[in-house]
Design a protein around this motif. Structure first.
Motif, mmCIF file in Angstrom:
data_model
loop_
_atom_site.group_PDB
_atom_site.id
_atom_site.type_symbol
_atom_site.label_atom_id
_atom_site.label_comp_id
_atom_site.label_asym_id
_atom_site.label_seq_id
_atom_site.Cartn_x
_atom_site.Cartn_y
_atom_site.Cartn_z
ATOM 1 N N VAL A 62 -48.791 -8.105 -20.028
ATOM 2 C CA VAL A 62 -47.898 -8.571 -21.096
ATOM 3 C C VAL A 62 -48.487 -8.070 -22.411
ATOM 4 N N GLY A 63 -47.840 -7.053 -22.997
ATOM 5 C CA GLY A 63 -48.308 -6.487 -24.260
ATOM 6 C C GLY A 63 -49.257 -5.322 -24.042
ATOM 7 N N LEU A 64 -48.714 -4.100 -23.906
ATOM 8 C CA LEU A 64 -49.565 -2.897 -23.720
ATOM 9 C C LEU A 64 -50.389 -2.639 -24.978
ATOM 10 N N GLY A 65 -49.786 -2.870 -26.138
ATOM 11 C CA GLY A 65 -50.473 -2.712 -27.431
ATOM 12 C C GLY A 65 -51.215 -1.401 -27.543
ATOM 13 N N THR A 66 -52.518 -1.489 -27.775
ATOM 14 C CA THR A 66 -53.349 -0.290 -27.980
ATOM 15 C C THR A 66 -53.587 0.473 -26.680
ATOM 16 N N GLY A 67 -53.260 -0.119 -25.554
ATOM 17 C CA GLY A 67 -53.458 0.557 -24.259
ATOM 18 C C GLY A 67 -54.872 0.411 -23.719
ATOM 19 N N LEU A 68 -55.708 -0.386 -24.405
ATOM 20 C CA LEU A 68 -57.120 -0.461 -23.987
ATOM 21 C C LEU A 68 -57.293 -1.068 -22.586
ATOM 22 N N VAL A 90 -44.956 -4.723 -20.222
ATOM 23 C CA VAL A 90 -43.806 -4.989 -21.076
ATOM 24 C C VAL A 90 -44.300 -5.151 -22.514
ATOM 25 N N GLU A 91 -43.672 -4.400 -23.411
ATOM 26 C CA GLU A 91 -44.146 -4.348 -24.801
ATOM 27 C C GLU A 91 -42.944 -4.334 -25.741
ATOM 28 N N LYS A 92 -42.974 -5.240 -26.700
ATOM 29 C CA LYS A 92 -41.843 -5.337 -27.628
ATOM 30 C C LYS A 92 -41.991 -4.437 -28.857
ATOM 31 N N GLU A 144 -40.018 -1.219 -22.543
ATOM 32 C CA GLU A 144 -39.920 -1.650 -23.949
ATOM 33 C C GLU A 144 -38.921 -2.794 -23.995
ATOM 34 N N ASP A 145 -39.419 -3.989 -24.062
ATOM 35 C CA ASP A 145 -38.538 -5.160 -24.002
ATOM 36 C C ASP A 145 -39.305 -6.390 -24.484
ATOM 37 N N ASP A 146 -38.557 -7.460 -24.648
ATOM 38 C CA ASP A 146 -39.152 -8.756 -24.968
ATOM 39 C C ASP A 146 -39.492 -9.425 -23.640
ATOM 40 N N LEU A 147 -40.694 -9.958 -23.516
ATOM 41 C CA LEU A 147 -41.095 -10.601 -22.258
ATOM 42 C C LEU A 147 -40.068 -11.639 -21.811
ATOM 43 N N ILE A 148 -39.522 -12.374 -22.768
ATOM 44 C CA ILE A 148 -38.591 -13.455 -22.431
ATOM 45 C C ILE A 148 -37.337 -12.910 -21.743
ATOM 46 N N PHE A 169 -52.314 -11.454 -19.177
ATOM 47 C CA PHE A 169 -51.423 -12.106 -20.143
ATOM 48 C C PHE A 169 -52.071 -11.988 -21.522
ATOM 49 N N ASP A 170 -51.613 -11.020 -22.310
ATOM 50 C CA ASP A 170 -52.294 -10.678 -23.567
ATOM 51 C C ASP A 170 -51.304 -10.622 -24.730
ATOM 52 N N ALA A 171 -50.514 -11.699 -24.860
ATOM 53 C CA ALA A 171 -49.576 -11.799 -25.992
ATOM 54 C C ALA A 171 -50.354 -12.233 -27.240
ATOM 55 N N PHE A 172 -49.690 -12.252 -28.397
ATOM 56 C CA PHE A 172 -50.338 -12.820 -29.581
ATOM 57 C C PHE A 172 -50.577 -14.316 -29.340
ATOM 58 N N ALA A 173 -51.404 -14.896 -30.186
ATOM 59 C CA ALA A 173 -51.882 -16.261 -29.959
ATOM 60 C C ALA A 173 -50.747 -17.300 -29.849
ATOM 61 N N GLU A 179 -43.383 -19.583 -27.994
ATOM 62 C CA GLU A 179 -42.318 -19.406 -26.985
ATOM 63 C C GLU A 179 -42.782 -18.590 -25.781
ATOM 64 N N LEU A 180 -43.833 -17.752 -25.967
ATOM 65 C CA LEU A 180 -44.298 -16.912 -24.850
ATOM 66 C C LEU A 180 -45.281 -17.656 -23.948
ATOM 67 N N TRP A 181 -45.847 -18.740 -24.441
ATOM 68 C CA TRP A 181 -46.883 -19.473 -23.698
ATOM 69 C C TRP A 181 -46.313 -20.767 -23.113
HETATM 70 C C1 LIG Z 1 -52.835 -9.474 -28.662
HETATM 71 S S1 LIG Z 1 -51.906 -7.979 -28.652
HETATM 72 C C2 LIG Z 1 -52.648 -7.255 -27.215
HETATM 73 C C3 LIG Z 1 -52.229 -5.883 -26.911
HETATM 74 C C4 LIG Z 1 -52.897 -5.121 -25.788
HETATM 75 N N1 LIG Z 1 -53.076 -5.829 -24.572
HETATM 76 C C5 LIG Z 1 -54.079 -4.338 -26.218
HETATM 77 O O1 LIG Z 1 -55.080 -4.313 -25.475
HETATM 78 O O2 LIG Z 1 -54.033 -3.731 -27.290
HETATM 79 C C6 LIG Z 1 -50.318 -8.617 -28.143
HETATM 80 C C7 LIG Z 1 -49.307 -7.582 -27.710
HETATM 81 O O3 LIG Z 1 -48.099 -8.251 -27.263
HETATM 82 C C8 LIG Z 1 -46.965 -7.562 -27.776
HETATM 83 N N2 LIG Z 1 -45.840 -8.512 -27.855
HETATM 84 C C9 LIG Z 1 -45.644 -9.449 -28.811
HETATM 85 N N3 LIG Z 1 -44.526 -10.159 -28.546
HETATM 86 C C10 LIG Z 1 -44.015 -9.664 -27.404
HETATM 87 C C11 LIG Z 1 -42.876 -9.998 -26.631
HETATM 88 N N4 LIG Z 1 -42.059 -10.984 -27.004
HETATM 89 N N5 LIG Z 1 -42.641 -9.291 -25.511
HETATM 90 C C12 LIG Z 1 -43.480 -8.285 -25.143
HETATM 91 N N6 LIG Z 1 -44.584 -7.931 -25.846
HETATM 92 C C13 LIG Z 1 -44.849 -8.609 -26.961
HETATM 93 C C14 LIG Z 1 -47.434 -7.074 -29.126
HETATM 94 O O4 LIG Z 1 -46.629 -6.061 -29.639
HETATM 95 C C15 LIG Z 1 -48.857 -6.646 -28.811
HETATM 96 O O5 LIG Z 1 -48.898 -5.325 -28.360
#
Ligand SMILES: C[S@@+](CC[C@H](N)C(=O)[O-])C[C@H]1O[C@@H](n2cnc3c(N)ncnc32)[C@H](O)[C@@H]1O
Length: 239
Positions: A62-68, A90-92, A144-148, A169-173, A179-181
C-alpha cells in the motif's frame, strides 16, 4: 498533485517530505534502516523462514512511493533460489521519474549499485496497470488508484482474484489518513489475504491494533527500528 521535497534522513538515505502535513515518507531516523527493519525483516524475511524453499509469493504494497520497499524486496529475491514474487502495489500519488532519480537510492548499495540502479529504473519506468517482469522471477503490477477504491469489490470486482501472502501497509500516518487505517479497510484486506498470510506496518497505535483485530487478524507488537518503540505484524490464522 501533492507538494513534496527531498530530504536526507539520519542514516544518509533520502526520502520525500510533505511540508504542509509535517509528514515524511519514511522515518527521519533512517529511511533505509526503517524499510529494512519493518518490511524486509519483520515481513519478507520472516515469511521466507516459514515457507518451503521453492515457492511463489504474492505481495501487496500500500503506497509504492519512493519504491524503496520494492527495490529492497527485489534485491533480496535476486539472492534467493526458487522464489518467485508477484508484487502488486497501489499508489494514489505516483512519484515522478525526476524525483526517483534525485532520491538516488541505488547509491545506498555500494556492493551492487549497478544492479540496484537497473532495478530502480525498472520500478519507476514500468507502465502503470500492466504486470511487468522487472527481472527473472519478479513481476510488478503498479496500480494507480486510491486504496479505498482498489480494495472494494463492489467498485473493483477484480480485487477478488488476489490472494496475498504478505502486505506492506505503508500509508501516511493514521492522524493524516484515518480513513485508510479503519477496520473496514483492514477487513477488505483480510479477505484478500491468504490463510497464514501476514501484514506488517510501522504504526503501532492503539486504534490501528484494534482495527486490525476487528478485521480478524492476530496482532503482535515487535521491536521497532531506531526512533520507534514498536511496529506491528498481523497474521491471518491458518484455517
Ligand atoms: C508513508 S509513504 C510510503 C511510501 C513507500 N512505501 C516508500 O517506501 O516510499 C505513503 C504512500 O502512500 C501513498 N498513498 C497515500 N494515500 C493513498 C491512497 N488513498 N491510496 C493509495 N496510496 C496512497 C502516498 O502517495 C505515499 O506514496
Amino acid at each position: 498533485m501533492i507538494k513534496r521535497n527531498i530530504v536526507t534522513s539520519e542514516d544518509g538515505s533520502k526520502t520525500l517530505r510533505l511540508e504542509d502535513f509535517d509528514e515524511s515518507y519514511h522515518s527521519m531516523f533512517g529511511a533505509l534502516s526503517e524499510s529494512r527493519h519493518i518490511y524486509i525483516g519483520c515481513g519478507f524475511n520472516y515469511l521466507m523462514e516459514l515457507l518451503p524453499p521453492q515457492n511463489k509469493i504474492s505481495i501487496l504494497e500500500v503506497g509504492l512511493g519512493t519504491g524503496l520497499n520494492c527495490l529492497l524486496t527485489a534485491l533480496d529475491v535476486k539472492g534467493l533460489k526458487g522464489i518467485e514474487v508477484d508484487y502488486t502495489t497501489v499508489e494514489k500519488y505516483p512519484v515522478t521519474k525526476e524525483e526517483a532519480l534525485a532520491l538516488d537510492h541505488p547509491s545506498l548499495f555500494e556492493n551492487n549499485r549497478e544492479e540496484a540502479a537497473g532495478l530502480s529504473m525498472e520500478i519507476h519506468s514500468s507502465p502503470w496497470g500492466i504486470k511487468t517482469n522487472i527481472m527473472p522471477h519478479f513481476s510488478l503490477l503498479k496500480v494507480e488508484d486510491d486504496l479505498i477504491r482498489f480494495i472494494d469489490k463492489e467498485i473493483n470486482p477484480n480485487v477478488q482474484k488476489y490472494q496475498f501472502d504478505l502486505i506492506y501497509f505503508d500509508a501516511f500516518a493514521p492522524d493524516i489518513q484515518p480513513e485508510l487505517w479503519s477496520a473496514d479497510v483492514f477487513r477488505k484486506i483480510f479477505e484478500v489475504t491468504k490463510p497464514g498470510g501476514i501484514l506488517v506496518t510501522y504504526s503501532s497505535k492503539g486504534i490501528v491494533k484494534r482495527a486490525l483485530r476487528e478485521a480478524g487478524f492476530i496482532v503482535s507488537r515487535l521491536k521497532g527500528p531506531k526512533g520507534k518503540r514498536h511496529v506491528l505484524r498481523a497474521v491471518k490464522e491458518l484455517l
